[in-house]
Scaffold this motif. Structure first.
Motif, PDB file in Angstrom:
ATOM      1  N   GLY A  33       0.785  -1.225   0.000  1.00 14.17           N
ATOM      2  CA  GLY A  33       0.000   0.000   0.000  1.00 14.17           C
ATOM      3  C   GLY A  33       0.822   1.282   0.000  1.00 14.17           C
ATOM      4  O   GLY A  33       0.267   2.361   0.169  1.00 14.17           O
ATOM      5  N   ARG A  34       2.112   1.188  -0.200  1.00 11.10           N
ATOM      6  CA  ARG A  34       2.985   2.366  -0.130  1.00 11.10           C
ATOM      7  C   ARG A  34       3.456   2.816  -1.514  1.00 11.10           C
ATOM      8  O   ARG A  34       3.441   2.059  -2.477  1.00 11.10           O
ATOM      9  N   THR A  35       3.928   4.060  -1.547  1.00  9.80           N
ATOM     10  CA  THR A  35       4.574   4.606  -2.726  1.00  9.80           C
ATOM     11  C   THR A  35       6.058   4.293  -2.590  1.00  9.80           C
ATOM     12  O   THR A  35       6.687   4.676  -1.602  1.00  9.80           O
ATOM     13  N   VAL A  36       6.607   3.591  -3.593  1.00  8.03           N
ATOM     14  CA  VAL A  36       7.942   3.006  -3.473  1.00  8.03           C
ATOM     15  C   VAL A  36       8.847   3.467  -4.616  1.00  8.03           C
ATOM     16  O   VAL A  36       8.433   3.504  -5.767  1.00  8.03           O
ATOM     17  N   LEU A  37      10.095   3.772  -4.257  1.00 11.55           N
ATOM     18  CA  LEU A  37      11.141   4.048  -5.238  1.00 11.55           C
ATOM     19  C   LEU A  37      12.165   2.927  -5.163  1.00 11.55           C
ATOM     20  O   LEU A  37      12.681   2.625  -4.085  1.00 11.55           O
ATOM     21  N   ASP A  38      12.464   2.313  -6.304  1.00 14.59           N
ATOM     22  CA  ASP A  38      13.569   1.360  -6.398  1.00 14.59           C
ATOM     23  C   ASP A  38      14.695   2.078  -7.134  1.00 14.59           C
ATOM     24  O   ASP A  38      14.662   2.224  -8.356  1.00 14.59           O
ATOM     25  N   LEU A  39      15.659   2.553  -6.369  1.00 11.47           N
ATOM     26  CA  LEU A  39      16.743   3.383  -6.899  1.00 11.47           C
ATOM     27  C   LEU A  39      17.863   2.505  -7.432  1.00 11.47           C
ATOM     28  O   LEU A  39      18.357   1.635  -6.724  1.00 11.47           O
ATOM     29  N   ALA A  40      18.254   2.748  -8.675  1.00 23.00           N
ATOM     30  CA  ALA A  40      19.203   1.906  -9.415  1.00 23.00           C
ATOM     31  C   ALA A  40      18.551   0.549  -9.645  1.00 23.00           C
ATOM     32  O   ALA A  40      19.066  -0.497  -9.278  1.00 23.00           O
ATOM     33  N   CYS A  41      17.400   0.594 -10.278  1.00 23.14           N
ATOM     34  CA  CYS A  41      16.537  -0.587 -10.437  1.00 23.14           C
ATOM     35  C   CYS A  41      17.075  -1.615 -11.408  1.00 23.14           C
ATOM     36  O   CYS A  41      16.537  -2.722 -11.483  1.00 23.14           O
ATOM     37  N   GLY A  42      18.099  -1.278 -12.161  1.00 18.68           N
ATOM     38  CA  GLY A  42      18.617  -2.242 -13.116  1.00 18.68           C
ATOM     39  C   GLY A  42      17.565  -2.638 -14.128  1.00 18.68           C
ATOM     40  O   GLY A  42      16.773  -1.809 -14.572  1.00 18.68           O
ATOM     41  N   GLU A  43      17.502  -3.921 -14.448  1.00 23.69           N
ATOM     42  CA  GLU A  43      16.610  -4.339 -15.531  1.00 23.69           C
ATOM     43  C   GLU A  43      15.152  -4.442 -15.124  1.00 23.69           C
ATOM     44  O   GLU A  43      14.314  -4.739 -15.945  1.00 23.69           O
ATOM     45  N   GLY A  44      14.832  -4.159 -13.850  1.00 22.73           N
ATOM     46  CA  GLY A  44      13.445  -3.986 -13.439  1.00 22.73           C
ATOM     47  C   GLY A  44      12.784  -5.113 -12.686  1.00 22.73           C
ATOM     48  O   GLY A  44      11.674  -4.947 -12.184  1.00 22.73           O
ATOM     49  N   TYR A  45      13.433  -6.273 -12.566  1.00 25.81           N
ATOM     50  CA  TYR A  45      12.783  -7.414 -11.904  1.00 25.81           C
ATOM     51  C   TYR A  45      12.394  -7.089 -10.463  1.00 25.81           C
ATOM     52  O   TYR A  45      11.338  -7.502  -9.992  1.00 25.81           O
ATOM     53  N   GLY A  46      13.234  -6.338  -9.748  1.00 22.84           N
ATOM     54  CA  GLY A  46      12.955  -6.011  -8.354  1.00 22.84           C
ATOM     55  C   GLY A  46      11.795  -5.050  -8.209  1.00 22.84           C
ATOM     56  O   GLY A  46      10.934  -5.214  -7.333  1.00 22.84           O
ATOM     57  N   ALA A  47      11.749  -4.037  -9.053  1.00 17.58           N
ATOM     58  CA  ALA A  47      10.628  -3.102  -9.024  1.00 17.58           C
ATOM     59  C   ALA A  47       9.320  -3.838  -9.307  1.00 17.58           C
ATOM     60  O   ALA A  47       8.291  -3.553  -8.700  1.00 17.58           O
ATOM     61  N   ALA A  48       9.372  -4.828 -10.197  1.00 15.08           N
ATOM     62  CA  ALA A  48       8.173  -5.622 -10.493  1.00 15.08           C
ATOM     63  C   ALA A  48       7.739  -6.429  -9.269  1.00 15.08           C
ATOM     64  O   ALA A  48       6.543  -6.540  -8.987  1.00 15.08           O
ATOM     65  N   ILE A  49       8.694  -6.972  -8.524  1.00 17.41           N
ATOM     66  CA  ILE A  49       8.358  -7.684  -7.284  1.00 17.41           C
ATOM     67  C   ILE A  49       7.716  -6.722  -6.292  1.00 17.41           C
ATOM     68  O   ILE A  49       6.695  -7.026  -5.674  1.00 17.41           O
ATOM     69  N   LEU A  50       8.281  -5.532  -6.145  1.00 21.03           N
ATOM     70  CA  LEU A  50       7.731  -4.530  -5.225  1.00 21.03           C
ATOM     71  C   LEU A  50       6.326  -4.106  -5.648  1.00 21.03           C
ATOM     72  O   LEU A  50       5.479  -3.821  -4.801  1.00 21.03           O
ATOM     73  N   ALA A  51       6.087  -4.048  -6.950  1.00 22.68           N
ATOM     74  CA  ALA A  51       4.774  -3.644  -7.458  1.00 22.68           C
ATOM     75  C   ALA A  51       3.684  -4.674  -7.150  1.00 22.68           C
ATOM     76  O   ALA A  51       2.497  -4.347  -7.210  1.00 22.68           O
ATOM     77  N   SER A  52       4.073  -5.881  -6.779  1.00 26.25           N
ATOM     78  CA  SER A  52       3.068  -6.886  -6.421  1.00 26.25           C
ATOM     79  C   SER A  52       2.351  -6.528  -5.124  1.00 26.25           C
ATOM     80  O   SER A  52       1.245  -6.992  -4.878  1.00 26.25           O
TER      81      SER A  52
END
Length: 179
Positions: A33-52
């Protein structure tokens, strides 16, 4: 996307995969439920996990090509990617409840600038989850020199650096094991 040694790519299997993915799975428990920044996200897999679990997730990376790859590969209504340096993110102050930055700080020598930028981007009461390899175990004990690492930190250096920018700190270690 091929593994060059600079950034993890999720097509890799084995211990490196578990080490990297584990961090994001842990952080996703804080992203709910939070607004999240993934800084230096690379190819994006981690940001996608966080978006779940996150309400809105923004992945930022300095490499425009990798940001384009992330945007093409990971699509969700609550997930966005943009180009920005870790010390200069083109987003307004106090935007994020949670900032993650995993295995980033050793890739440059602008540590104070990066942490100042993270502090600027966090809302009051926001949380930073950051990781850095221990110079003792990563380089000193192994004798390994990573050509992509600009300035690795010893634990005490990392702690002092974070303490300069943030009042409340908690430290956790990560060690991979299989069975």
């Amino acid at each position: 996307m091929d593994f060059t040694g600079e950034r993890y790519v999720p097509t890799m299997e084995g211990p490196l995969k578990y080490e990297h993915v584990h961090r994001y799975v842990l952080a996703s428990a804080f992203a709910g439920g939070r607004t999240v920044l993934d800084l230096a996200c690379g190819e994006g897999y981690g940001a996608a996990i966080l978006a779940s679990t996150g309400q809105v997730v923004v992945g930022v990376d300095a490499d425009a090509e990798i940001v384009a790859h992330a945007a093409d590969t990971y699509e969700a209504d609550n997930l966005h990617f943009l180009v920005g340096a870790c010390e200069a993110v083109p987003i307004a102050d106090a935007t994020f409840d949670l900032v993650t930055s995993f295995e980033t700080i050793e890739h440059h020598d602008r540590h104070d600038e990066m942490l100042g930028e993270i502090k600027r981007l966090l809302k009051p009461g926001g949380v930073l989850i950051i990781s850095s390899p221990s110079k003792v175990s990563y380089s000193d004990e192994s004798g390994y020199v990573n050509p992509y690492h600009v300035r690795e930190l010893y634990y005490e250096e990392f702690r002092r650096l974070l303490k300069k920018h943030f009042r409340n700190l908690r430290f956790f270690g990560q060690k991979f094991g299989s069975g």
